[in-house]
Design an enzyme around this catalytic site. Structure first.
Site, PDB file in Angstrom:
ATOM      1  N   THR A 115     -19.997  -6.623   7.293  1.00 56.99           N
ATOM      2  CA  THR A 115     -18.738  -7.634   6.673  1.00 56.99           C
ATOM      3  C   THR A 115     -18.467  -8.465   7.865  1.00 56.99           C
ATOM      4  OG1 THR A 115     -18.177  -6.308   4.940  1.00 56.99           O
ATOM      5  CG2 THR A 115     -17.138  -8.033   5.331  1.00 56.99           C
ATOM      6  N   THR A 116     -17.976  -7.923   8.952  1.00 63.59           N
ATOM      7  CA  THR A 116     -17.537  -8.982   9.802  1.00 63.59           C
ATOM      8  C   THR A 116     -18.557  -9.516  10.702  1.00 63.59           C
ATOM      9  OG1 THR A 116     -15.806  -7.034  10.554  1.00 63.59           O
ATOM     10  CG2 THR A 116     -16.291  -8.633  12.133  1.00 63.59           C
ATOM     11  N   TYR A 133     -19.011  -7.064  -6.982  1.00 63.95           N
ATOM     12  CA  TYR A 133     -19.120  -7.932  -7.895  1.00 63.95           C
ATOM     13  C   TYR A 133     -19.639  -7.364  -9.356  1.00 63.95           C
ATOM     14  CZ  TYR A 133     -19.601 -12.326 -10.556  1.00 63.95           C
ATOM     15  OH  TYR A 133     -19.558 -13.203 -11.646  1.00 63.95           O
ATOM     16  N   TYR A 162     -19.494   3.231   2.317  1.00 65.00           N
ATOM     17  CA  TYR A 162     -18.475   2.318   2.586  1.00 65.00           C
ATOM     18  C   TYR A 162     -17.571   2.035   1.622  1.00 65.00           C
ATOM     19  CZ  TYR A 162     -16.381  -2.163   4.760  1.00 65.00           C
ATOM     20  OH  TYR A 162     -15.491  -3.020   5.193  1.00 65.00           O
ATOM     21  N   ARG A 216     -12.363  -5.653  -1.031  1.00 71.29           N
ATOM     22  CA  ARG A 216     -13.224  -6.878  -0.938  1.00 71.29           C
ATOM     23  C   ARG A 216     -14.424  -6.613  -2.188  1.00 71.29           C
ATOM     24  NH1 ARG A 216     -13.426  -9.602   4.852  1.00 71.29           N
ATOM     25  NH2 ARG A 216     -14.892 -10.689   3.687  1.00 71.29           N
ATOM     26  N   LYS A 234     -17.054   5.245   5.545  1.00 75.87           N
ATOM     27  CA  LYS A 234     -16.205   4.530   5.933  1.00 75.87           C
ATOM     28  C   LYS A 234     -14.956   4.228   4.869  1.00 75.87           C
ATOM     29  CE  LYS A 234     -15.492  -0.219   7.928  1.00 75.87           C
ATOM     30  NZ  LYS A 234     -16.256  -1.490   7.940  1.00 75.87           N
ATOM     31  N   ILE A 267     -14.238   2.157  12.460  1.00 71.23           N
ATOM     32  CA  ILE A 267     -15.218   1.086  12.206  1.00 71.23           C
ATOM     33  C   ILE A 267     -14.263  -0.088  12.442  1.00 71.23           C
ATOM     34  CG2 ILE A 267     -17.185  -0.003  11.221  1.00 71.23           C
ATOM     35  CD1 ILE A 267     -17.868   2.702  10.159  1.00 71.23           C
TER      36      ILE A 267
END
Length: 291
Positions: free
Chosen positions: A44-45, A107, A133, A138, A161, A203
């Site tokens: 994501t980052t 989503y 994860y 999010r 994660k 992480i």
């Protein structure tokens, strides 16, 4: 087992949004010099949602080739399409990733059974070590501990994660999957406590700008040194909070730009950090001793 400070690496970009390969190499050197234990590429980052599939794989391959085994590389290969996640995971495996990080499908809001079958299908399709994860803030979908326990029986699903920020829930999970799967924090603000309770690493977004301190914190926490962990956690806590004033990776990319590591490049629909937050992020960088 991959342990310690695993930086959720940003993807450097020119101001026009194209990938800045020279800055990427310089960032990798920065992390090698400052003790980071592993690189998470194109999570994501790393703006996985704005890179096209070819760019996604190209960045992963570039990082693996440049590091040449000096520290592990965990490739972000998740998606809300099981077929796409299998494709990206297959490509990362071929490129030589040490493990893959697979986010809960976003989503779609699948059921718990759907989540189990999604991750099982990827694990059965690609024989690479995989870390699932869970980041419900999010994805709008929360993978329950009971589902993770089922996944822990799949041999190449080796970790999770946990970005819920819920320490009691994280401790329950650590105990439930002990010996079958390791638990990593995905929430900088609560990572210290989760590692002191048996988590095996963080992480981290914060590690992008304070890699040495985060590496030391992870080492202390995994070793059970509470006093040193708390000292370092207090040092980093302003960063842990201020790097989320806007959606990640907006603040951390601006912070790296302020430190001279990056151009001010980010892709739409993300935009550069709003000016009203500049002072707060600068103050956090100063408090952490990196500016």
């Amino acid at each position: 087992m991959i342990t310690g400070s695993l930086v959720a690496l940003v993807t450097p970009m020119h101001e026009d949004g194209s990938i800045h390969w020279e800055h990427l190499d310089a960032l990798l050197d920065f992390h090698l010099e400052n003790g980071t234990h592993g690189i998470v590429a194109v999570g994501t980052t790393g703006e996985s949602s704005t890179l096209d599939p070819n760019e996604h794989c190209k960045v992963i391959g570039h990082i693996i080739k440049y590091l040449d085994g000096r520290i592990p590389v965990i490739a972000g290969t998740g998606g809300n399409s099981t077929r796409e996640a299998i494709h990206l995971t297959t490509e990362a495996y071929k490129l030589g990733a040490d493990a893959c990080l697979l986010v809960v499908p976003y989503y779609n809001k699948p059921s718990q059974e759907g989540l189990y079958r999604h991750f099982r299908a990827i694990a059965e399709a690609v024989p690479v070590n995989q870390i699932v994860y869970n980041v419900p803030g999010r994805t709008a979908c929360d993978m329950l501990n009971e589902t993770v326990e089922r996944l822990a029986d799949i041999p190449n699903i080796v970790g999770i994660k946990d970005a819920t920020g819920n320490i009691p829930r994280g401790i329950e999970l650590i105990n439930a999957v002990s010996g079958r799967m390791v638990v990593y924090s995905g929430d900088d603000a609560t990572a210290a406590e989760l590692m002191l309770a048996g988590g095996k690493g963080n992480i981290s977004v914060t590690a992008n700008v304070a890699p040495r301190a985060m590496a030391s914190l992870c080492e202390a926490a995994i070793a059970g040194d509470r006093a040193e962990t708390e000292r370092l956690n207090e040092l980093l806590m302003p960063l842990n909070r201020k790097l989320f004033l806007e959606a990640n990776p907006i603040p951390v990319k601006w912070a790296l730009h302020r430190l001279g590591h990056l151009d001010d490049g980010i892709r739409l629909p993300l935009t550069s950090l709003h000016e009203q937050f500049h002072g707060e992020v600068e103050d956090a960088l100063v408090a952490a001793g990196v500016l």
